[in-house]
Design an enzyme around this catalytic site. Structure first.
Site, PDB file in Angstrom:
ATOM      1  N   GLU A  32      33.086  41.113  48.609  1.00 45.03           N
ATOM      2  CA  GLU A  32      33.877  39.879  48.657  1.00 45.03           C
ATOM      3  C   GLU A  32      33.058  38.734  49.228  1.00 45.03           C
ATOM      4  OE1 GLU A  32      36.377  39.362  46.557  1.00 45.03           O
ATOM      5  OE2 GLU A  32      37.424  41.033  47.506  1.00 45.03           O
ATOM      6  N   THR A  34      30.474  37.603  48.029  1.00 51.07           N
ATOM      7  CA  THR A  34      29.050  37.866  47.808  1.00 51.07           C
ATOM      8  C   THR A  34      28.570  37.207  46.522  1.00 51.07           C
ATOM      9  OG1 THR A  34      29.827  39.957  46.911  1.00 51.07           O
ATOM     10  CG2 THR A  34      28.776  40.037  49.075  1.00 51.07           C
ATOM     11  N   LEU A 125      44.391  37.498  41.613  1.00 50.61           N
ATOM     12  CA  LEU A 125      44.067  38.399  40.502  1.00 50.61           C
ATOM     13  C   LEU A 125      43.364  37.663  39.357  1.00 50.61           C
ATOM     14  CD1 LEU A 125      47.396  40.450  40.470  1.00 50.61           C
ATOM     15  CD2 LEU A 125      45.264  40.974  41.658  1.00 50.61           C
ATOM     16  N   SER A 127      43.975  34.670  37.597  1.00 51.33           N
ATOM     17  CA  SER A 127      44.705  34.182  36.426  1.00 51.33           C
ATOM     18  C   SER A 127      43.893  33.111  35.702  1.00 51.33           C
ATOM     19  CB  SER A 127      46.063  33.621  36.844  1.00 51.33           C
ATOM     20  OG  SER A 127      45.891  32.638  37.835  1.00 51.33           O
ATOM     21  N   SER A 128      43.121  32.316  36.431  1.00 50.72           N
ATOM     22  CA  SER A 128      42.376  31.236  35.771  1.00 50.72           C
ATOM     23  C   SER A 128      41.234  31.789  34.927  1.00 50.72           C
ATOM     24  CB  SER A 128      41.864  30.224  36.785  1.00 50.72           C
ATOM     25  OG  SER A 128      41.010  30.853  37.701  1.00 50.72           O
ATOM     26  N   ASP A 168      34.719  36.674  38.463  1.00 49.50           N
ATOM     27  CA  ASP A 168      36.001  36.805  37.769  1.00 49.50           C
ATOM     28  C   ASP A 168      35.844  36.722  36.252  1.00 49.50           C
ATOM     29  OD1 ASP A 168      36.744  36.737  40.388  1.00 49.50           O
ATOM     30  OD2 ASP A 168      37.609  34.734  40.325  1.00 49.50           O
TER      31      ASP A 168
END
Ligand code: GLA
Length: 378
Positions: A32, A34, A125, A127-128, A168
């Site tokens: 996280e 990173t 989570l 979404s974008s 992401d």
């Protein structure tokens, strides 16, 4: 299978879409904060997805985007080469600009888009990323997954101005069923690692609207830490590349809070690579232990947890879960909990503790590693 994005397209624009694609949200198992520091991340794609149906606009005017979503059913109209409005549709505008830069669409492109999604917004989570990746895949299905990830990342980072790293969009584009993705964000090296485990997702319901501001602040702190550490190690480019064996030297070189932030990034980097090895060897209990360590580091050193997340993680630990931690940027959103197949104690224990503290039971679901972006039939 219901196709709400196709229905919405037809209802809104009174014609059928020309193409469609979908892309998933994600949870990060470990690694996280990173990614924008050049370190590794280990996310999985989840079953919740965003779908985009697209078609040409009815106008002769060039560069027009008309977009509508099942979330609010209001039509947004924008010129994607001009300044982008503060709207979810700006992400699609950013995608079109990047596709133009790759010559994947013409600068005159005018388009209509209808979007449907079951990825919750603000729950950490992604979404974008699901939206940007689904749009990129619908407009340019021939691009490679890595190109799609790059388009979606630059759309968000450069055009919408979100201070995110590349995790992401990369997992949303490259995700593979029953696998976690080890992604080294400096070298861009990827490895798919089999992941079959019982993983719970606990949504604290606390939306992390503040996350963008806090993320920006953390990025600035990490950049400043690198500038100061260059005195010790002039070739240092990424904070995550600082040798883990040199932590005492790093601590001497940095004042607080830069010291805490940097110790988190350097130790989380080592922890994530070790976690990937343990996962490869199917040592899930030891893997879980690192999730607890990661949460503690996020809470204490990176200061990106929240009381709600801490309540979930502490309850999971007391109940004997193998591991638990916040996932995504933090400051609210969701936590993940790794449990054994026959575990029956953890869910009720989390529910009880949360209810005692906050007067309600949080939604708890099981998540599996799902597939990344894909074209959908129209
Ligand atoms: C957000 C960003 C990601 C990553 C995480 C923290 O989700 O979008 O790129 O930086 O925070 O790990």
């Amino acid at each position: 299978m219901p196709r709400p994005e196709i229905d919405l397209f037809q209802k809104t624009f009174r014609t059928t879409p020309r193409a469609a694609a979908s892309a998933p949200g994600r949870v990060n198992l470990i690694g996280e904060h990173t990614d924008y520091n050049g370190g590794p991340v280990l996310p999985i794609a989840i079953a919740q997805r965003t779908s985009a149906a697209i078609g040409p606009a009815a106008t002769d005017e060039p560069g027009v985007l008309e977009a509508i979503s099942t979330r609010d059913l209001s039509l947004v109209r924008l010129k994607w080469q001009e300044e982008l409005p503060r709207s979810w549709a700006a992400y699609i505008g950013g995608v079109l600009r990047e596709l133009w830069a790759l010559d994947a669409i013409s600068p005159d492109t005018s388009a209509r888009v209808a979007v449907a999604s079951d990825v919750p917004i603000g729950a950490g989570l992604s979404s974008s990323a699901a939206l940007s990746v689904a749009a990129a895949k619908a407009f340019a299905p021939a691009l490679t997954p890595r190109q799609i990830a790059g388009v979606a990342y630059r759309a968000e980072h450069d055009h919408v101005g979100v201070p995110c790293g590349m995790m992401d969009q990369t997992i949303s584009a490259l995700g593979k069923r029953d696998h976690a993705l080890l992604f080294e964000c400096a070298s861009l090296h990827t490895a798919q690692i089999p992941f079959k485990a019982r993983l719970l997702l606990v949504d604290t319901g606390k939306r992390h609207d503040l996350a963008t501001g806090r993320l920006k602040e953390r990025r600035a702190e990490c950049d400043e830490a690198v500038q100061r550490l260059k005195v010790e190690l002039p070739e240092l480019v990424w904070l995550a590349s600082w040798p883990a064996g040199w932590l005492p030297r790093l601590k001497r070189a940095l004042p607080e809070p830069l010291r805490s932030r940097a110790v988190h990034v350097v130790s989380e980097t080592a922890r994530t690579r070790f976690a990937a090895e343990l996962l490869q060897q199917k040592k899930l209990k030891q893997f879980g232990h690192l999730l607890y360590e990661s949460h503690e580091s996020c809470r204490r050193l990176y200061d990106c947890s929240s009381p709600e997340l801490d309540t979930v993680v502490a309850a999971a630990k007391r109940a004997g879960a193998w591991g638990a931690r916040l996932t995504g940027a933090g400051w609210g959103g969701a936590a993940i909990v790794l449990v054994g197949k026959s575990d029956k104690k953890t869910i009720p224990a989390i529910e009880r503790a949360y209810k005692r503290a906050y007067g309600r039971v949080p939604p708890i679901t099981e998540v599996n590693a799902a597939t990344g972006a894909r074209p959908e039939r129209v």
